[in-house]
Design a protein around this motif. Structure first.
Motif, PDB file in Angstrom:
ATOM      1  N   ALA A 150      24.606  51.204  42.310  1.00 56.36           N
ATOM      2  CA  ALA A 150      24.472  49.499  42.960  1.00 56.36           C
ATOM      3  C   ALA A 150      23.763  48.638  42.208  1.00 56.36           C
ATOM      4  O   ALA A 150      24.347  47.374  42.222  1.00 56.36           O
ATOM      5  CB  ALA A 150      23.931  49.896  44.291  1.00 56.36           C
ATOM      6  N   VAL A 151      22.653  48.760  41.690  1.00 54.04           N
ATOM      7  CA  VAL A 151      22.111  47.906  40.899  1.00 54.04           C
ATOM      8  C   VAL A 151      22.854  47.143  39.798  1.00 54.04           C
ATOM      9  O   VAL A 151      22.781  45.928  39.630  1.00 54.04           O
ATOM     10  CB  VAL A 151      20.621  48.242  40.667  1.00 54.04           C
ATOM     11  N   ILE A 152      23.506  48.058  38.841  1.00 55.16           N
ATOM     12  CA  ILE A 152      24.155  47.881  37.928  1.00 55.16           C
ATOM     13  C   ILE A 152      25.484  46.866  38.387  1.00 55.16           C
ATOM     14  O   ILE A 152      25.822  45.698  37.778  1.00 55.16           O
ATOM     15  CB  ILE A 152      24.586  48.775  37.173  1.00 55.16           C
ATOM     16  N   VAL A 153      26.152  47.442  39.409  1.00 52.43           N
ATOM     17  CA  VAL A 153      27.207  46.697  39.757  1.00 52.43           C
ATOM     18  C   VAL A 153      26.983  45.322  40.244  1.00 52.43           C
ATOM     19  O   VAL A 153      27.674  44.327  40.060  1.00 52.43           O
ATOM     20  CB  VAL A 153      28.200  47.433  40.720  1.00 52.43           C
ATOM     21  N   SER A 154      25.936  45.266  41.086  1.00 52.56           N
ATOM     22  CA  SER A 154      25.747  44.019  41.525  1.00 52.56           C
ATOM     23  C   SER A 154      25.309  43.022  40.723  1.00 52.56           C
ATOM     24  O   SER A 154      25.524  41.805  40.681  1.00 52.56           O
ATOM     25  CB  SER A 154      24.506  44.158  42.536  1.00 52.56           C
ATOM     26  N   LEU A 155      24.572  43.302  39.572  1.00 50.48           N
ATOM     27  CA  LEU A 155      24.013  42.415  38.437  1.00 50.48           C
ATOM     28  C   LEU A 155      25.240  42.136  37.584  1.00 50.48           C
ATOM     29  O   LEU A 155      25.092  40.601  37.307  1.00 50.48           O
ATOM     30  CB  LEU A 155      22.995  43.188  37.679  1.00 50.48           C
ATOM     31  N   VAL A 156      26.099  42.811  37.629  1.00 52.14           N
ATOM     32  CA  VAL A 156      27.286  42.376  36.685  1.00 52.14           C
ATOM     33  C   VAL A 156      27.953  41.463  37.574  1.00 52.14           C
ATOM     34  O   VAL A 156      28.270  40.220  36.885  1.00 52.14           O
ATOM     35  CB  VAL A 156      28.278  43.317  36.394  1.00 52.14           C
ATOM     36  N   ALA A 182      33.122  44.517  48.127  1.00 53.23           N
ATOM     37  CA  ALA A 182      34.198  45.096  47.503  1.00 53.23           C
ATOM     38  C   ALA A 182      34.068  45.743  46.234  1.00 53.23           C
ATOM     39  O   ALA A 182      34.657  47.063  45.895  1.00 53.23           O
ATOM     40  CB  ALA A 182      35.706  44.382  47.455  1.00 53.23           C
ATOM     41  N   ALA A 183      33.571  45.185  45.137  1.00 45.87           N
ATOM     42  CA  ALA A 183      33.301  45.748  43.847  1.00 45.87           C
ATOM     43  C   ALA A 183      32.447  46.858  43.971  1.00 45.87           C
ATOM     44  O   ALA A 183      32.897  48.092  43.220  1.00 45.87           O
ATOM     45  CB  ALA A 183      32.512  44.574  42.999  1.00 45.87           C
ATOM     46  N   PRO A 184      31.451  46.997  44.579  1.00 47.65           N
ATOM     47  CA  PRO A 184      30.676  48.424  44.533  1.00 47.65           C
ATOM     48  C   PRO A 184      31.606  49.462  45.399  1.00 47.65           C
ATOM     49  O   PRO A 184      31.592  50.636  45.068  1.00 47.65           O
ATOM     50  CB  PRO A 184      29.326  47.795  45.679  1.00 47.65           C
TER      51      PRO A 184
END
Length: 299
Positions: free
Chosen positions: A39-45, A217-219
């Motif tokens: 979740a951290v990686i997806v949100s940062l991207v 949506a991305a996560p």
């Protein structure tokens, strides 16, 4: 331009809100974030790469005048606001994830924000003025967010019964504070809003809605849990408009009222759109079979 009562009360109010959030958190909440980092990686991207690209596309499509275009890009480059944690708390997102993302985003913004803003100023305004690294602003974010939360966590650890009793009153107080901030912001910029909202209001609204949608949506597409996705959506959709306004208006930085208008308009709109999304997310969460504290596993 001044946001009046809103800006005067914001630091104190935010400290109270963050203290209340700390009463709901434990060290174990943060351990889960570290143990399951997807979740951290997806949100940062999404925050660092996707949103600036989306914002640039909207700015070019709308053919905004240069100062407003730079204001939108400044907003896109700003990290998630601390208000994201409040919304996540109210609508059952993973607050620990919000706190973690705010801390990481604030450090990264030390480098990415000046880069994006300087490129935008050069591209849209043809100016050679530059925005330096605002380390003091990063320290302010840490002090205003992390210290009250840490105090609340200590209280919860040492006086769990007291912390449990205080959670509901503090949540009510947080809602009251939110209303005061909205009213103060509207009163403070009513004249400038009337003159500018027609030119940039729709772009700001679209960017806000897209930010919230992408943040959720991305996560979810990458199999991140509902609570983490809600937290991600608020973190990405609720930008630190106050920081963006400060940078735009400061005589030592951009010193341009027009640049500050898109963040001001966005900062007002996001209170309503984030609340609407929160109710939508709460309904989805109540229909979900996902356990309330299920961690998001890494791939």
């Amino acid at each position: 331009m001044s946001t009046g009562l809103s800006l005067v009360l914001f630091p104190v109010a935010l400290g109270i809100v963050m203290l209340g959030l700390g009463l709901t958190l434990t060290v174990a909440d943060f351990r889960r974030v570290v143990a399951y980092p997807r979740a951290v990686i997806v949100s940062l991207v999404c925050q660092m790469l996707v949103l600036p690209a989306v914002c640039l596309g909207l700015v070019l499509a709308a053919d905004l005048r240069p100062e407003l275009a730079v204001g939108m890009m400044l907003l896109a480059a700003s990290p998630g606001g601390s208000t994201a944690s409040l919304y996540s708390h109210l609508f059952k997102g993973n607050v620990a994830l919000n706190v973690t993302l705010t801390a990481i985003n604030s450090v990264l913004a030390l480098f990415t924000l000046p880069l994006i803003v300087n490129l935008s100023v050069a591209a849209f305004m043809g100016s050679d003025s530059s925005l330096g690294l605002q380390f003091d602003k990063v320290l302010q974010v840490f002090a205003l967010v992390l210290i009250p939360i840490a105090v609340g966590m200590v209280v919860r650890q040492r006086r769990p019964a007291f912390a449990a009793r205080m959670q509901r009153p503090v949540k009510i107080l947080s809602i009251v504070v939110l209303v005061v901030v909205i009213v103060g912001a509207v009163i403070g910029v009513k004249d400038e809003l009337a003159a500018t909202i027609g030119a940039v209001g729709l772009v700001a609204l679209l960017f806000n809605l897209l930010s919230l949608a992408i943040g959720y949506a991305a996560p979810r597409l990458l199999r991140v849990g509902h609570r983490d996705s809600v937290a991600s959506s608020f973190e990405i959709g609720v930008h630190n408009a106050t920081l963006a306004i400060t940078i735009a208006l400061s005589p030592a930085l951009l010193d341009n009222t027009d640049i500050g208008m898109p963040p001001a308009i966005y900062g007002i709109l996001m209170f309503f759109t984030a609340a609407a999304f929160g109710f939508f997310a709460a309904r989805r969460g109540s229909a979900s079979t996902e356990p309330a504290h299920q961690p998001t596993r890494a791939a």
